[in-house]
Design a protein around this motif. Structure first.
Motif, PDB file in Angstrom:
ATOM      1  N   LYS A 166       3.718  -1.548  -9.397  1.00 42.31           N
ATOM      2  CA  LYS A 166       4.457  -2.312  -8.371  1.00 42.31           C
ATOM      3  C   LYS A 166       3.659  -2.469  -7.075  1.00 42.31           C
ATOM      4  O   LYS A 166       3.669  -3.524  -6.452  1.00 42.31           O
ATOM      5  N   TYR A 167       3.012  -1.380  -6.639  1.00 45.15           N
ATOM      6  CA  TYR A 167       2.314  -1.425  -5.342  1.00 45.15           C
ATOM      7  C   TYR A 167       0.826  -1.722  -5.503  1.00 45.15           C
ATOM      8  O   TYR A 167       0.112  -1.836  -4.513  1.00 45.15           O
ATOM      9  N   ASP A 191      -4.667   3.292  -9.476  1.00 41.27           N
ATOM     10  CA  ASP A 191      -4.526   1.838  -9.446  1.00 41.27           C
ATOM     11  C   ASP A 191      -5.663   1.225  -8.642  1.00 41.27           C
ATOM     12  O   ASP A 191      -6.438   1.943  -8.020  1.00 41.27           O
ATOM     13  N   THR A 192      -5.750  -0.092  -8.702  1.00 39.79           N
ATOM     14  CA  THR A 192      -6.836  -0.776  -7.995  1.00 39.79           C
ATOM     15  C   THR A 192      -6.254  -1.613  -6.849  1.00 39.79           C
ATOM     16  O   THR A 192      -6.790  -2.653  -6.485  1.00 39.79           O
ATOM     17  N   GLY A 193      -5.122  -1.124  -6.315  1.00 44.93           N
ATOM     18  CA  GLY A 193      -4.380  -1.890  -5.307  1.00 44.93           C
ATOM     19  C   GLY A 193      -4.889  -1.763  -3.888  1.00 44.93           C
ATOM     20  O   GLY A 193      -5.993  -1.263  -3.665  1.00 44.93           O
ATOM     21  N   PRO A 194      -4.066  -2.170  -2.935  1.00 43.33           N
ATOM     22  CA  PRO A 194      -4.485  -2.195  -1.530  1.00 43.33           C
ATOM     23  C   PRO A 194      -4.599  -0.811  -0.889  1.00 43.33           C
ATOM     24  O   PRO A 194      -5.136  -0.667   0.199  1.00 43.33           O
ATOM     25  N   LYS A 245      -8.074   4.661  -0.917  1.00 45.03           N
ATOM     26  CA  LYS A 245      -9.068   3.948  -0.124  1.00 45.03           C
ATOM     27  C   LYS A 245      -8.580   2.529   0.084  1.00 45.03           C
ATOM     28  O   LYS A 245      -8.189   1.875  -0.897  1.00 45.03           O
ATOM     29  N   PRO A 246      -8.617   2.046   1.333  1.00 45.31           N
ATOM     30  CA  PRO A 246      -8.127   0.691   1.585  1.00 45.31           C
ATOM     31  C   PRO A 246      -8.837  -0.328   0.683  1.00 45.31           C
ATOM     32  O   PRO A 246     -10.059  -0.274   0.527  1.00 45.31           O
ATOM     33  N   ASP A 247      -8.048  -1.179   0.060  1.00 44.93           N
ATOM     34  CA  ASP A 247      -8.534  -2.246  -0.824  1.00 44.93           C
ATOM     35  C   ASP A 247      -9.257  -1.782  -2.079  1.00 44.93           C
ATOM     36  O   ASP A 247      -9.798  -2.592  -2.826  1.00 44.93           O
ATOM     37  N   LYS A 248      -9.309  -0.453  -2.297  1.00 45.02           N
ATOM     38  CA  LYS A 248      -9.968   0.039  -3.514  1.00 45.02           C
ATOM     39  C   LYS A 248      -8.925   0.611  -4.472  1.00 45.02           C
ATOM     40  O   LYS A 248      -9.086   0.545  -5.679  1.00 45.02           O
TER      41      LYS A 248
END
Ligand code: ADP
Length: 273
Positions: A166-167, A191-194, A245-248
């Motif tokens: 979801k996130y 996950d590979t999210g924001p 990590k931001p964006d990772k």
């Protein structure tokens, strides 16, 4: 030999007694504050879906019912809000049972790999709708046996994997990775999210804490998922860690005791032959 001073002894005892009582009073005050905050939070969380459902139903009764399309749309919205309320009540019940220690843990040997694959099956539709790929690693593993309460651990994995879908990012990847140690198995959901901004990382395990309130409410979360995860893992004598990590992307991980050591599992397989 030094003679003891009876007055000093009595004074010391009184001091110890008063300090102990003060500590008990402080503890009770903290509990009372926690209880009041909890009630305030719960009432607030209940209000949102109740008001929304009420609003749709009253609008229908006030005449919107005559339009067939509006009727269907409003009834659906009212139903969705009542469904959210139902999930909230169920999550609260689990949380309160975990917090009062009112829950019997049923420890057994559990295959975490099979559990992850089953959960992938259950979440297939929402993963597809976000174009997210689900994977278990490493590929060559066939079984991952740990000591756990199967139902509670399923709740942990379901919450973490569902959050990751979801996130995470649309078109991204969600991986459940197992790393085997001598006595312990590490389970990671990645996950590979924001990612989660650093200043929120400590707080996401608090009940009703959400990084982006409006977004997670749209997504349908109760804000209790990670608080439940934390309590269940506590009851397994382990802790959850989070790295982001931001964006990772974000990784949640924890260790569980293996059900069999490698030598033992080989031996027991032979025993069965
Ligand atoms: P919710 O019901 O809102 O999902 P949770 O307790 O499961 O409640 O999560 C708390 C908050 O932590 C979420 O609202 C979201 O902001 C954040 N969060 C949880 N998992 C992730 C993730 N994998 N990536 C980014 N943010 C996350």
């Amino acid at each position: 030999i030094q003679e003891s001073n009876p007055l000093k002894t009595i004074n010391d005892e009184i001091f110890v007694y008063v300090t102990k009582k003060q500590k008990e009073i402080d503890e009770l005050k903290k509990l009372e504050l926690f209880r009041r905050e909890f009630l305030a939070d719960v009432s607030h969380e209940f209000k949102t879906p109740i008001f929304a459902a009420q609003g749709f139903i009253h609008t229908l009764l006030d005449g919107a019912m005559d339009d067939e399309k509006v009727r269907e749309r409003f009834l659906r919205k009212a139903a969705n809000n009542l469904d959210s309320l139902d999930v909230l009540v169920k999550d609260l019940l689990v949380l309160s049972q975990m917090e009062t220690g009112d829950i019997k843990m049923n420890m057994a040997a559990v295959d975490m790999r099979l559990m992850a694959l089953n959960i992938f099956g259950r979440l297939e539709n929402i993963a597809k709708s976000r174009n997210v790929t689900l994977k278990v690693k490493p590929d060559e593993l066939t079984e991952v046996w740990v000591k756990a309460d199967a139902d509670r651990m399923e709740q942990v994995m379901l919450n973490l994997i569902e959050n990751a879908i979801k996130y995470g990012n649309e078109g991204g990847k969600v991986t459940v990775q197992f790393s085997e140690g001598k006595k312990y198995m590490e389970v990671a959901v990645r996950d590979t999210g924001p990612g989660i901004p650093h200043e929120h990382l400590n707080r996401i395990f608090e009940r009703f804490y959400r990084v982006d309130k409006s977004r997670s409410k749209d997504i349908g979360g109760t804000g209790l998922g990670l608080a439940i995860v934390k309590h269940i893992l506590n009851a397994h004598d382990t802790k959850i860690a989070v790295m982001s990590k931001p964006d990772k992307g974000t990784t949640f991980s924890f260790k569980l005791e293996k059900a069999f050591t490698s030598a033992h599992s080989e031996q027991s397989e032979e025993d069965f032959v």
